[in-house]
Motif scaffolding. Structure first.
Motif, PDB file in Angstrom:
ATOM      1  N   VAL A   1       0.933  -0.979  -0.043  1.00  0.00           N
ATOM      2  CA  VAL A   1       0.092   0.173   0.123  1.00  0.00           C
ATOM      3  C   VAL A   1       1.029   1.352  -0.073  1.00  0.00           C
ATOM      4  O   VAL A   1       0.512   2.170  -0.692  1.00  0.00           O
ATOM      5  CB  VAL A   1      -0.842  -0.053   1.282  1.00  0.00           C
ATOM      6  CG1 VAL A   1      -1.799   1.281   1.289  1.00  0.00           C
ATOM      7  CG2 VAL A   1      -1.848  -1.344   1.064  1.00  0.00           C
ATOM      8  N   ALA A   2       1.844   1.294   0.908  1.00  0.00           N
ATOM      9  CA  ALA A   2       2.802   2.507   0.869  1.00  0.00           C
ATOM     10  C   ALA A   2       3.406   2.481  -0.357  1.00  0.00           C
ATOM     11  O   ALA A   2       3.642   3.962  -1.005  1.00  0.00           O
ATOM     12  CB  ALA A   2       3.619   2.225   1.948  1.00  0.00           C
ATOM     13  N   GLY A   3       4.021   1.316  -0.885  1.00  0.00           N
ATOM     14  CA  GLY A   3       4.432   1.567  -2.220  1.00  0.00           C
ATOM     15  C   GLY A   3       3.708   2.099  -3.401  1.00  0.00           C
ATOM     16  O   GLY A   3       4.068   2.849  -4.398  1.00  0.00           O
ATOM     17  N   PHE A   4       2.489   1.927  -3.396  1.00  0.00           N
ATOM     18  CA  PHE A   4       1.495   2.360  -4.440  1.00  0.00           C
ATOM     19  C   PHE A   4       1.430   3.855  -4.038  1.00  0.00           C
ATOM     20  O   PHE A   4       1.139   4.550  -5.162  1.00  0.00           O
ATOM     21  CB  PHE A   4      -0.040   1.517  -4.195  1.00  0.00           C
ATOM     22  CG  PHE A   4      -0.871   2.222  -4.955  1.00  0.00           C
ATOM     23  CD1 PHE A   4      -1.123   2.237  -6.365  1.00  0.00           C
ATOM     24  CD2 PHE A   4      -2.244   2.865  -4.571  1.00  0.00           C
ATOM     25  CE1 PHE A   4      -1.988   2.763  -7.087  1.00  0.00           C
ATOM     26  CE2 PHE A   4      -3.093   3.322  -5.046  1.00  0.00           C
ATOM     27  CZ  PHE A   4      -3.015   3.368  -6.551  1.00  0.00           C
ATOM     28  N   GLY A   5       1.394   4.309  -2.684  1.00  0.00           N
ATOM     29  CA  GLY A   5       1.057   5.530  -2.645  1.00  0.00           C
ATOM     30  C   GLY A   5       2.253   6.523  -3.148  1.00  0.00           C
ATOM     31  O   GLY A   5       2.124   7.474  -3.939  1.00  0.00           O
ATOM     32  N   LEU A   6       3.584   5.892  -2.794  1.00  0.00           N
ATOM     33  CA  LEU A   6       4.637   6.562  -3.463  1.00  0.00           C
ATOM     34  C   LEU A   6       4.624   6.478  -5.227  1.00  0.00           C
ATOM     35  O   LEU A   6       5.134   7.433  -5.762  1.00  0.00           O
ATOM     36  CB  LEU A   6       5.841   5.961  -2.855  1.00  0.00           C
ATOM     37  CG  LEU A   6       6.027   5.963  -1.367  1.00  0.00           C
ATOM     38  CD1 LEU A   6       7.370   5.086  -1.049  1.00  0.00           C
ATOM     39  CD2 LEU A   6       6.611   7.373  -1.227  1.00  0.00           C
ATOM     40  N   PHE A   7       4.249   5.369  -5.683  1.00  0.00           N
ATOM     41  CA  PHE A   7       4.100   5.377  -6.982  1.00  0.00           C
ATOM     42  C   PHE A   7       3.075   6.278  -7.637  1.00  0.00           C
ATOM     43  O   PHE A   7       3.315   6.931  -8.583  1.00  0.00           O
ATOM     44  CB  PHE A   7       3.824   3.806  -7.474  1.00  0.00           C
ATOM     45  CG  PHE A   7       3.632   3.526  -9.041  1.00  0.00           C
ATOM     46  CD1 PHE A   7       4.809   3.328  -9.712  1.00  0.00           C
ATOM     47  CD2 PHE A   7       2.428   3.836  -9.630  1.00  0.00           C
ATOM     48  CE1 PHE A   7       4.622   3.271 -10.980  1.00  0.00           C
ATOM     49  CE2 PHE A   7       2.066   3.544 -10.899  1.00  0.00           C
ATOM     50  CZ  PHE A   7       3.332   3.246 -11.809  1.00  0.00           C
ATOM     51  N   ALA A   8       2.046   6.217  -7.302  1.00  0.00           N
ATOM     52  CA  ALA A   8       1.065   7.229  -7.430  1.00  0.00           C
ATOM     53  C   ALA A   8       1.383   8.730  -7.380  1.00  0.00           C
ATOM     54  O   ALA A   8       1.222   9.510  -8.225  1.00  0.00           O
ATOM     55  CB  ALA A   8      -0.420   6.962  -6.807  1.00  0.00           C
ATOM     56  N   SER A   9       2.188   9.018  -6.134  1.00  0.00           N
ATOM     57  CA  SER A   9       2.332  10.420  -6.201  1.00  0.00           C
ATOM     58  C   SER A   9       3.539  10.840  -7.041  1.00  0.00           C
ATOM     59  O   SER A   9       3.678  11.935  -7.580  1.00  0.00           O
ATOM     60  CB  SER A   9       2.974  10.470  -4.639  1.00  0.00           C
ATOM     61  OG  SER A   9       3.430  11.887  -4.559  1.00  0.00           O
ATOM     62  N   HIS A  10       4.340   9.837  -7.363  1.00  0.00           N
ATOM     63  CA  HIS A  10       5.522  10.116  -8.176  1.00  0.00           C
ATOM     64  C   HIS A  10       4.952  10.334  -9.714  1.00  0.00           C
ATOM     65  O   HIS A  10       5.461  11.326 -10.229  1.00  0.00           O
ATOM     66  CB  HIS A  10       6.523   9.045  -8.191  1.00  0.00           C
ATOM     67  CG  HIS A  10       7.620   8.986  -9.250  1.00  0.00           C
ATOM     68  ND1 HIS A  10       8.560  10.033  -9.396  1.00  0.00           N
ATOM     69  CD2 HIS A  10       7.802   8.464 -10.309  1.00  0.00           C
ATOM     70  CE1 HIS A  10       9.412   9.907 -10.526  1.00  0.00           C
ATOM     71  NE2 HIS A  10       8.972   8.883 -10.920  1.00  0.00           N
ATOM     72  N   VAL A  11       4.216   9.537 -10.088  1.00  0.00           N
ATOM     73  CA  VAL A  11       3.588   9.761 -11.573  1.00  0.00           C
ATOM     74  C   VAL A  11       2.742  10.739 -11.674  1.00  0.00           C
ATOM     75  O   VAL A  11       3.009  11.675 -12.578  1.00  0.00           O
ATOM     76  CB  VAL A  11       2.508   8.392 -11.852  1.00  0.00           C
ATOM     77  CG1 VAL A  11       1.960   8.544 -12.875  1.00  0.00           C
ATOM     78  CG2 VAL A  11       3.642   7.224 -12.007  1.00  0.00           C
ATOM     79  N   SER A  12       1.845  11.178 -10.612  1.00  0.00           N
ATOM     80  CA  SER A  12       1.141  12.266 -10.543  1.00  0.00           C
ATOM     81  C   SER A  12       1.780  13.469 -10.920  1.00  0.00           C
ATOM     82  O   SER A  12       1.240  14.431 -11.093  1.00  0.00           O
ATOM     83  CB  SER A  12       0.113  12.514  -9.516  1.00  0.00           C
ATOM     84  OG  SER A  12       0.719  12.467  -8.326  1.00  0.00           O
ATOM     85  N   GLN A  13       2.962  13.753 -10.341  1.00  0.00           N
ATOM     86  CA  GLN A  13       3.795  14.794 -10.051  1.00  0.00           C
ATOM     87  C   GLN A  13       4.718  14.825 -11.407  1.00  0.00           C
ATOM     88  O   GLN A  13       5.383  16.043 -11.615  1.00  0.00           O
ATOM     89  CB  GLN A  13       4.602  14.648  -8.884  1.00  0.00           C
ATOM     90  CG  GLN A  13       3.870  15.018  -7.595  1.00  0.00           C
ATOM     91  CD  GLN A  13       4.754  15.099  -6.191  1.00  0.00           C
ATOM     92  OE1 GLN A  13       6.031  15.274  -6.395  1.00  0.00           O
ATOM     93  NE2 GLN A  13       4.047  14.490  -5.127  1.00  0.00           N
TER      94      GLN A  13
END
Length: 219
Positions: A38-50
């Protein structure tokens, strides 16, 4: 007082204790893995969205665009027309799509399309894109490549390209169709679904083995 015959044997007690410890350890491990996922998904999504499309980009030897949307193709053709690369590879074109149809879809009457655009129809997925792109890069002895694809697809594309193009330098050029920064992806079901699906594909690609990607700055 409990009869001695009803008391569990010492061996049974030890087995039960080992079982409880194993179950407890498994539960802790499962919880830890779920938390990391879950934490990895949050980091991935945050990275992509930025990610943002670079306003300017240093000139490279060539451009590779992975099919999957009109905006990707338009962005890659614009880079070619503005001299950001000497040649363009469009990877993953459907076998039934002719060169003329592709040119019409891009709305390009530029002589550049006739002389400097190559089409790959063999690739069926991102791994295939990387394989066919590597053949093309090696054939032309290119060293600096601009890679064009959507922002959510960029991390996995870099992984797959990096496996086969370890001697080439990659300039990521993420195409952003809609801004999802400031956590907006959390409120958009379609964006959340796309990011979650891509995150799982990214993990699968990452687990296939280590990779070294040489990146250049956006400008």
């Amino acid at each position: 007082m409990t009869p001695a015959s009803q008391e569990p044997e010492p061996g049974q007690v030890k087995r039960r204790r080992r079982l409880r410890r194993a179950l407890r350890a498994s539960a802790i491990l499962a919880l830890g893995l779920a938390t990391c996922f879950v934490a990895g998904f949050g980091l991935f999504a945050s990275h992509v969205s930025q990610m943002d499309t670079p306003a300017d980009l240093a000139k490279a030897d060539a451009i590779i665009v992975l099919t999957g949307g009109q905006s990707r193709l338009d962005a890659a053709m614009h880079l070619l027309e503005t001299g950001k690369g000497e040649r363009l590879l469009i990877s993953g074109v459907h076998p039934s799509t002719s060169r003329e149809q592709l040119q019409n879809a891009l709305g390009s009457n530029s002589p550049l399309f006739a002389c400097c655009v190559d089409i790959d129809r063999a690739a069926l997925d991102t791994i295939g894109n990387a394989e066919e792109s590597a053949k093309w890069v090696n054939e032309h002895a290119y060293e600096n490549i601009i890679l064009v694809t959507n922002n959510y697809h960029m991390p996995r594309s870099l992984l797959e390209m990096g496996r086969l193009l370890q001697d080439a330098q990659l300039h990521p050029y993420p195409v952003v169709n809609s801004k999802l920064d400031d956590g907006k992806w959390l409120t958009k079901p379609h964006a959340l679904r796309v990011l979650f699906t891509e995150y799982n594909k990214y993990l699968a690609a990452w687990l296939r083995g280590p990779v070294r990607v040489r990146l250049l700055p956006f400008s």
